[in-house]
Design an enzyme around this catalytic site. Structure first.
Site, mmCIF file in Angstrom:
data_model
loop_
_atom_site.group_PDB
_atom_site.id
_atom_site.type_symbol
_atom_site.label_atom_id
_atom_site.label_comp_id
_atom_site.label_asym_id
_atom_site.label_seq_id
_atom_site.Cartn_x
_atom_site.Cartn_y
_atom_site.Cartn_z
ATOM 1 C CG ASP A 119 -1.962 -1.080 1.198
ATOM 2 O OD1 ASP A 119 -2.458 -1.391 0.105
ATOM 3 O OD2 ASP A 119 -2.288 -1.609 2.278
ATOM 4 C CG ASP A 137 -6.582 -1.802 -1.681
ATOM 5 O OD1 ASP A 137 -6.749 -3.025 -1.872
ATOM 6 O OD2 ASP A 137 -5.684 -1.339 -0.947
#
Length: 158
Positions: A119, A137
């Protein structure tokens, strides 16, 4: 297979490629935990690892979650391919499915290769931080929103 089906599959592949490129760029540019303010008070680039699912759900579960989420994403992707074969002509629905599949498989690649998802996007306001996330995501969330929107459009036209 109809041309439109393959266009939706190609879109999912583009999502996977962009996701992987941006994750590798984040890893090349940052050490774990580094933070680069982009819009102070709102948006940072960072490097974080998530062994769990969305919002670090089950991140501390001991490792079984890696395999569970990998199998789940692969199963969902098979279901999406079968659904796209039947509904490739329904533009918004097919777009939603393609985004969800591309995002799910982008994160599967991370889980298989690294044991965690990379991330790098961090949104925040003052002391409140949204969990770090990535393009995969984002694709999943946009796809889910489009699917909900499409379901409301179908009810209105019925």
């Amino acid at each position: 297979m109809p041309k439109r089906f393959w266009q939706w599959i190609a879109l999912a592949v583009v999502v996977i490629a962009l996701d992987q490129l941006t994750k590798h760029a984040a890893e090349a540019a940052f050490a774990y935990g580094d933070v680069l303010p982009v819009i102070p008070g709102f948006f940072n680039l960072t490097l974080a690892y998530n062994p769990g699912a969305a919002f670090s759900f089950l991140a501390d579960a001991g490792g079984w979650q890696r395999h569970f989420f990998t199998v789940l994403a692969l199963g969902v992707s098979v279901f999406i391919v079968l659904t796209l074969r039947k509904h490739h002509g329904q533009t918004m629905f097919a777009l939603a499915l393609s985004l969800i599949m591309g995002g799910a498989l982008g994160n599967v690649i991370d889980r298989v290769l690294f044991g965690h998802v990379i991330d790098f996007i961090q949104l925040y306001y003052r002391n409140w931080y949204y969990p770090a996330f990535n393009l995969a995501d984002s694709a999943i969330c946009v796809g889910a929103a489009l699917m909900v929107w499409d379901s409301f459009r179908k009810k209105e036209s019925a």
